[in-house]
Motif scaffolding. Structure first.
Motif, short mmCIF file in Angstrom:
data_model
loop_
_atom_site.label_atom_id
_atom_site.label_comp_id
_atom_site.label_asym_id
_atom_site.label_seq_id
_atom_site.Cartn_x
_atom_site.Cartn_y
_atom_site.Cartn_z
N PRO A 186 55.15 -27.14 -7.51
CA PRO A 186 55.48 -27.73 -8.81
C PRO A 186 55.09 -29.20 -8.90
O PRO A 186 55.16 -29.80 -9.97
N MET A 187 54.68 -29.80 -7.77
CA MET A 187 54.24 -31.19 -7.77
C MET A 187 52.72 -31.32 -7.88
O MET A 187 52.16 -32.38 -7.72
N GLU A 188 52.05 -30.20 -8.16
CA GLU A 188 50.59 -30.19 -8.32
C GLU A 188 50.18 -31.10 -9.48
O GLU A 188 50.96 -31.36 -10.40
N ASN A 189 48.96 -31.58 -9.42
CA ASN A 189 48.41 -32.36 -10.53
C ASN A 189 48.56 -31.58 -11.83
O ASN A 189 48.18 -30.41 -11.90
N PRO A 190 49.12 -32.19 -12.88
CA PRO A 190 49.37 -31.43 -14.12
C PRO A 190 48.11 -30.87 -14.76
O PRO A 190 48.14 -29.81 -15.39
N TYR A 191 46.99 -31.57 -14.61
CA TYR A 191 45.75 -31.08 -15.21
C TYR A 191 45.23 -29.85 -14.47
O TYR A 191 44.65 -28.95 -15.08
N ILE A 192 45.43 -29.81 -13.15
CA ILE A 192 45.02 -28.63 -12.38
C ILE A 192 45.87 -27.43 -12.75
O ILE A 192 45.36 -26.32 -12.97
N LEU A 193 47.19 -27.64 -12.84
CA LEU A 193 48.08 -26.55 -13.23
C LEU A 193 47.74 -26.05 -14.64
O LEU A 193 47.69 -24.84 -14.88
N ALA A 194 47.51 -26.97 -15.55
CA ALA A 194 47.18 -26.59 -16.91
C ALA A 194 45.87 -25.81 -16.97
O ALA A 194 45.73 -24.83 -17.72
N ASP A 195 44.90 -26.22 -16.16
CA ASP A 195 43.61 -25.54 -16.13
C ASP A 195 43.76 -24.12 -15.60
O ASP A 195 43.14 -23.19 -16.12
N ARG A 196 44.59 -23.95 -14.57
CA ARG A 196 44.80 -22.61 -14.02
C ARG A 196 45.46 -21.69 -15.04
O ARG A 196 45.12 -20.52 -15.16
N LEU A 197 46.42 -22.24 -15.78
CA LEU A 197 47.13 -21.43 -16.77
C LEU A 197 46.28 -21.13 -17.99
O LEU A 197 46.35 -20.04 -18.56
N SER A 198 45.47 -22.09 -18.41
CA SER A 198 44.71 -21.92 -19.65
C SER A 198 43.34 -21.32 -19.44
O SER A 198 42.75 -20.78 -20.39
N LYS A 199 42.79 -21.39 -18.22
CA LYS A 199 41.44 -20.89 -17.99
C LYS A 199 41.39 -19.85 -16.87
O LYS A 199 41.04 -18.71 -17.09
N THR A 200 41.76 -20.27 -15.67
CA THR A 200 41.59 -19.39 -14.51
C THR A 200 42.30 -18.06 -14.70
O THR A 200 41.74 -16.99 -14.46
N LEU A 201 43.55 -18.09 -15.12
CA LEU A 201 44.31 -16.86 -15.28
C LEU A 201 43.98 -16.12 -16.56
O LEU A 201 44.24 -14.92 -16.68
N GLN A 202 43.38 -16.81 -17.53
CA GLN A 202 43.00 -16.17 -18.78
C GLN A 202 41.66 -15.46 -18.65
O GLN A 202 41.47 -14.35 -19.17
N GLY A 226 51.02 -44.28 1.06
CA GLY A 226 51.80 -44.65 -0.12
C GLY A 226 51.26 -44.02 -1.38
O GLY A 226 52.04 -43.59 -2.25
N GLU A 227 49.95 -43.95 -1.53
CA GLU A 227 49.36 -43.33 -2.71
C GLU A 227 49.66 -41.84 -2.76
O GLU A 227 49.93 -41.28 -3.83
N GLN A 228 49.61 -41.18 -1.61
CA GLN A 228 49.92 -39.75 -1.57
C GLN A 228 51.35 -39.49 -2.03
O GLN A 228 51.61 -38.55 -2.79
N ILE A 229 52.29 -40.31 -1.57
CA ILE A 229 53.68 -40.15 -1.98
C ILE A 229 53.82 -40.41 -3.47
O ILE A 229 54.50 -39.67 -4.20
N TYR A 230 53.17 -41.47 -3.96
CA TYR A 230 53.24 -41.78 -5.38
C TYR A 230 52.72 -40.63 -6.22
O TYR A 230 53.35 -40.22 -7.21
N ARG A 231 51.57 -40.07 -5.85
CA ARG A 231 50.96 -39.04 -6.68
C ARG A 231 51.73 -37.73 -6.65
O ARG A 231 51.72 -36.98 -7.63
N THR A 232 52.37 -37.40 -5.53
CA THR A 232 53.10 -36.14 -5.45
C THR A 232 54.56 -36.27 -5.89
O THR A 232 55.17 -35.27 -6.26
N ARG A 233 55.13 -37.47 -5.87
CA ARG A 233 56.54 -37.63 -6.23
C ARG A 233 56.69 -38.48 -7.49
O ARG A 233 57.24 -38.03 -8.49
N CYS A 234 56.21 -39.70 -7.44
CA CYS A 234 56.51 -40.67 -8.50
C CYS A 234 55.78 -40.39 -9.80
O CYS A 234 56.30 -40.68 -10.89
N SER A 235 54.56 -39.85 -9.72
CA SER A 235 53.74 -39.72 -10.93
C SER A 235 54.25 -38.64 -11.88
O SER A 235 53.74 -38.49 -12.98
N SER A 236 55.26 -37.87 -11.46
CA SER A 236 55.86 -36.92 -12.38
C SER A 236 56.54 -37.63 -13.55
O SER A 236 56.61 -37.09 -14.66
N CYS A 237 57.04 -38.82 -13.29
CA CYS A 237 57.82 -39.54 -14.31
C CYS A 237 57.23 -40.89 -14.69
O CYS A 237 57.66 -41.48 -15.69
#
Length: 348
Positions: A186-202, A226-237
């Protein structure tokens, strides 16, 4: 007792592994390539009755997943660490997908604490996070929900049946009509998740239209700890000076300059134990809580090393995007001397 027959759950987990790794083989590939009906249909999934945040009854198979592309996760509203981050990340996915949510992509968050999470409580939760239409939050019978989690491969003995409502971080996305399912973070990049839902699975049987090659790919620098932690945790909000994508992250403040504005010790403690600071009614913590729609900063359970890494990254990124002006020079008596260090104002 050991038998030679796999249970349906084990079969489903095997399929998830194959699809997550990009492997199509065995019975899964035969079912998909031959066009025959998927084995992951009415006979496999329980048709559990659930109730959404608006008090509407929904059957898991008939109403929620049949012939649909879906994303499903399990949360509880009183969670103070992982669940708010999962909700914030899926909120970003919803904003990327726009009005496709509820039409050809469906999002479902199911409570693992149904005794507390009544439809009324779930409704307030959706209002707090400003959830848009098409995303359902559901509750029901606890035993039925546990059985549902097991059928989806999202229940781990020793974790999900432990104390304090601990549960594994998991999200499952899939297309029921094709039998194509993927377990994702659930911490995946939102654009990747959106692409999988809107394209890959369709359109998963369509040939790729991407004609780019590796020779044209840009050189990427390896991210710091630090960047890895930010992108997987902090960038959600939070954003970090990312004005282009600011629209999908509106839960918390932008973090550019935060290391200049806040007292270092206060900031370090806020990252490590925000729940305790809110319980103590820390003035600045309460101000932020009230300013951002009463959504509490989750406890990310970061240690000293991880916290320092995040703060270092935030400071470096601030300097990269907003470099401080050179210090003024004193030319008195013809001597060039640097002024003292700049004192930063503490933000409110």
């Amino acid at each position: 007792m050991i038998t030679s027959h796999w249970t349906p759950t084990i079969k489903f987990l095997r399929l998830l592994l194959l699809l997550t790794l990009g492997i199509t083989g065995g019975s899964a590939a035969v079912a998909e390539d031959s066009g025959s009906s998927t084995p992951w249909g009415r006979d496999y999934f329980p048709n559990t009755e659930l109730v959404n945040q608006d008090g509407q009854k929904m059957r898991f198979f008939d109403d929620m997943i049949k012939d649909k592309v879906v994303a499903i996760n399990f949360i509880f509203t009183s969670c103070t660490d992982s669940c708010p981050l999962e909700t914030a990340r899926l909120l970003q996915v919803q904003k990327v997908l726009g009005d496709r949510v509820g039409k050809d992509v469906f999002l479902y968050s199911i409570s693992i604490d149904p005794e507390t999470d009544t439809p009324e409580v779930l409704k307030k939760y959706t209002e707090k996070f400003r959830i848009g239409p098409g995303w359902q939050f559901l509750t029901g019978n606890k035993d039925d929900i546990t059985a549902l989690r097991k059928s989806l491969g999202l229940f781990i003995d020793g974790i999900d049946n432990g104390r304090n409502k601990d549960h594994n971080l998991s999200l499952i996305i899939g297309n029921q009509s094709t039998g194509r399912w993927m377990k994702s973070s659930p911490m995946e990049n939102p654009y990747i998740l959106a692409d999988r839902l809107s394209k890959t699975l369709q359109n998963w049987k369509d040939a790729s239209t991407n004609d780019q090659d590796y020779a044209s790919a840009p050189t990427l620098r390896p991210p710091s700890a630090g960047e890895q932690i930010y992108r997987t945790r902090c960038s959600s909000c939070h954003t970090l000076g990312d004005t282009q994508n600011a629209g999908i992250r509106s839960i918390g403040p932008d973090l550019i300059g935060v290391t200049r504005q806040r007292d270092p010790q206060w900031l370090k403690r806020w990252i490590k134990e925000p729940d305790q600071m809110l319980a103590e009614k820390d003035a600045l913590a309460m101000q932020l809580y009230e300013q951002y729609n009463n959504i509490a900063m989750p406890n990310l359970r970061l240690g000293e090393i991880e916290t320092s890494a995040v703060l270092t990254y935030l400071a470096e990124e601030t300097e990269r995007l907003q470099p401080e002006a050179p210090m003024a020079q004193d030319t008195h008596d013809g001597a060039h001397q640097h002024a003292g260090p700049k004192i930063q104002q503490q933000g409110g």
